[in-house]
Design an enzyme around this catalytic site. Sequence first.
Site, short mmCIF file in Angstrom:
data_model
loop_
_atom_site.label_atom_id
_atom_site.label_comp_id
_atom_site.label_asym_id
_atom_site.label_seq_id
_atom_site.Cartn_x
_atom_site.Cartn_y
_atom_site.Cartn_z
N LYS A 87 1.16 -1.46 -0.21
CA LYS A 87 0.17 -0.10 -0.30
C LYS A 87 0.58 1.44 -0.10
CE LYS A 87 -1.12 1.57 4.03
NZ LYS A 87 -1.63 2.89 4.77
N ASN A 88 1.99 1.18 0.34
CA ASN A 88 2.87 2.48 0.90
C ASN A 88 4.01 3.18 0.19
OD1 ASN A 88 1.38 2.43 3.47
ND2 ASN A 88 2.86 2.24 4.54
N ARG A 93 -4.65 10.49 4.59
CA ARG A 93 -3.67 11.10 4.63
C ARG A 93 -2.96 11.01 3.80
NH1 ARG A 93 -2.94 13.36 9.04
NH2 ARG A 93 -1.03 14.00 8.48
N CYS A 107 -5.07 12.60 13.51
CA CYS A 107 -5.39 10.83 13.07
C CYS A 107 -5.65 10.41 14.23
CB CYS A 107 -4.96 10.43 12.39
SG CYS A 107 -3.42 9.04 12.35
N ARG A 147 0.71 14.19 13.14
CA ARG A 147 1.16 13.96 12.28
C ARG A 147 1.17 15.46 11.37
NH1 ARG A 147 -1.08 8.53 10.07
NH2 ARG A 147 0.32 8.43 8.47
N ASP A 160 4.89 0.60 11.96
CA ASP A 160 4.01 -0.14 11.89
C ASP A 160 3.90 -1.04 12.62
OD1 ASP A 160 4.03 0.96 7.82
OD2 ASP A 160 3.47 2.47 9.93
N ARG A 206 -8.20 -0.84 5.16
CA ARG A 206 -7.41 0.17 4.46
C ARG A 206 -5.83 -0.55 4.41
NH1 ARG A 206 -6.46 5.46 7.48
NH2 ARG A 206 -5.28 5.70 5.85
C1 EPZ Z 1 4.09 7.04 6.44
O1 EPZ Z 1 3.27 8.14 7.09
C2 EPZ Z 1 3.44 5.47 6.45
N1 EPZ Z 1 2.75 5.67 5.51
C3 EPZ Z 1 2.95 5.40 8.11
O2 EPZ Z 1 2.74 3.74 7.31
C4 EPZ Z 1 3.85 5.34 8.90
O3 EPZ Z 1 3.65 5.00 9.83
C5 EPZ Z 1 5.11 6.35 8.57
O4 EPZ Z 1 5.47 6.61 7.42
C6 EPZ Z 1 6.74 5.61 9.72
O5 EPZ Z 1 7.27 4.87 9.28
C7 EPZ Z 1 2.60 5.85 3.97
O6 EPZ Z 1 4.10 5.79 3.62
C8 EPZ Z 1 1.62 6.40 3.62
P1 EPZ Z 1 6.53 9.93 8.32
P2 EPZ Z 1 3.63 9.33 7.02
O7 EPZ Z 1 6.14 11.98 8.10
O8 EPZ Z 1 4.54 9.70 6.05
C9 EPZ Z 1 6.76 13.17 12.02
C10 EPZ Z 1 0.63 3.17 8.26
O9 EPZ Z 1 0.08 2.59 8.34
N2 EPZ Z 1 6.25 14.59 10.83
O10 EPZ Z 1 7.61 9.43 8.18
O11 EPZ Z 1 2.49 9.92 7.30
C11 EPZ Z 1 4.98 12.77 12.23
O12 EPZ Z 1 4.26 13.24 13.33
C12 EPZ Z 1 0.91 4.61 7.88
O13 EPZ Z 1 0.35 2.38 6.98
C13 EPZ Z 1 6.26 15.54 11.18
O14 EPZ Z 1 7.13 15.87 12.44
O15 EPZ Z 1 5.05 9.60 8.11
C14 EPZ Z 1 6.11 11.35 12.66
O16 EPZ Z 1 6.23 11.62 13.93
C15 EPZ Z 1 0.94 4.65 9.42
N3 EPZ Z 1 6.07 17.21 9.68
C16 EPZ Z 1 7.41 11.52 11.98
O17 EPZ Z 1 7.17 12.41 11.64
C17 EPZ Z 1 6.41 16.23 8.91
O18 EPZ Z 1 6.08 17.13 8.33
C18 EPZ Z 1 7.45 10.02 10.70
O19 EPZ Z 1 6.26 10.58 10.74
C19 EPZ Z 1 6.48 14.87 8.02
C20 EPZ Z 1 5.90 13.91 9.85
#
Ligand code: EPZ
Length: 416
Positions: A22-23, A91, A115, A120, A303, A395
């Site tokens: 998916k990702n 998202r 969420c 996030r 995850d 999902r």
């Molecule tokens: C991706 O989400 C995945 N989703 C998530 O999978 C996964 O848990 C996550 O990466 C971490 O590996 C997809 O790829 C569609 P991040 P993403 O930006 O990109 C902070 C699932 O279960 N952050 O790497 O949204 C954020 O709050 C989903 O399939 C900021 O502060 O995660 C978090 O604490 C859930 N500012 C950390 O960074 C930003 O602008 C990592 O988030 C962006 C992120």
Amino acid sequence: MDKLLIDGGVPLHGEVHISGAKNAALPLMAASLLAPGMHTFSNIPRLRDIRTMLRLLEHMGAVCEDEARLAIDTRHIHTLEAPYELVKTMRASVLVLGPLVARYGEAKVSLPGGCAIGARPINLHLKGLEQMGAQVQLEHGYVVARADRLKGASIFLDQVTVTGTENLMMAAALARGTTTLYNAAKEPEVAALAEYLSRMGACIEGVGSDTITVRGVDDLTASHFTVIPDRIEAATYMVAAGITNGHLKLVHCRPEHLGAVTEKLKAAGLVIEIHGETVEVRGNGRIVSVGVKTRPFPGFPTDMQAQFMSLMALGDATSVIVEQIFENRFMHVLELKRMGADIELEGRTAVVKGVAKLSGAPVMATDLRASASLVLAGLAAEGTTEVHRIYHLDRGYETIEHKLAAVGARIRRVRE
Ligand code: EPZ
């Protein structure tokens, strides 16, 4: 709404075919906006989030045909907006931001909102686009970004962000000049996207490292890509084999994407053998309590934290699990405790004291991976477990009840 009924206690035996990730599929689909043309993708998983992304692309004017393979024709994009009603359900819709600004000089994307697992924010996505010369405003819950043409920049991501890296890599592909992303994400899904962008004509180096360099080009060309296998789905079924003391063969995997999980599950007592793209996992009658801290790839994936916790709930001692990526990713804990698990929370740390058995109960899913952890606990528990609100599960797990039933689980979906 549907629910899953699971009669636990059955060791699982047989073969599970792992679906496309998916990702990986979601950013690949968003990348189709970068080049007007017919983009075709194989091994796309049949999931709710994929359907949401298709609806979003069609809302913009793309023509999508999802048969044996997915075809996305982006020759007639007429709307540069991702509306709230679609973004609030997924998202990852934010992934259209970079491609729209890069290709059309404008994007209006609803802010994703909070969420279950955390705030996030997308501040790093927006800061990077501003460094590339975009004007970014927040208007009535929407991000409005404009740029005549993005320009290359040196961007330091002060937090590793998967979709942030993906968004900025896509934006940089059509920028004037060179962009360097420092502290970039190294997830396999980022590498898969980079591979597709390169196939479209982008010039990207350093993928898989924490410094990615993109030399912008004027145009990209639609192409074809096969989605990589889903490492989180595979890891979830690895836990299913261990928690039921069964024996599963997972086919069509990428073992090189499962390194941290494989090591941790071996330490937990599972017997794991790798043969090419097949991962064979067996329980050995005992679950060893081991600790884990979630980290960006190649560390142990956040995850998989909830699923691993279900396994540790039946460990032989105490396991300390630290969630270092998201601030609120313990929604599954209270539900696991209702099944008899002994877990104490202290901020981002969960102390899991193994118990001899879990007992089936009605439980409620709150987010995608929490629902997977409840299914795993139900497979091992004595008695019947009812998992409610499984739209979360749909999902990210393709036909999970069929895949589990095919290897012996007593599981069925019931419409509530
Ligand atoms: C991706 O989400 C995945 N989703 C998530 O999978 C996964 O848990 C996550 O990466 C971490 O590996 C997809 O790829 C569609 P991040 P993403 O930006 O990109 C902070 C699932 O279960 N952050 O790497 O949204 C954020 O709050 C989903 O399939 C900021 O502060 O995660 C978090 O604490 C859930 N500012 C950390 O960074 C930003 O602008 C990592 O988030 C962006 C992120």
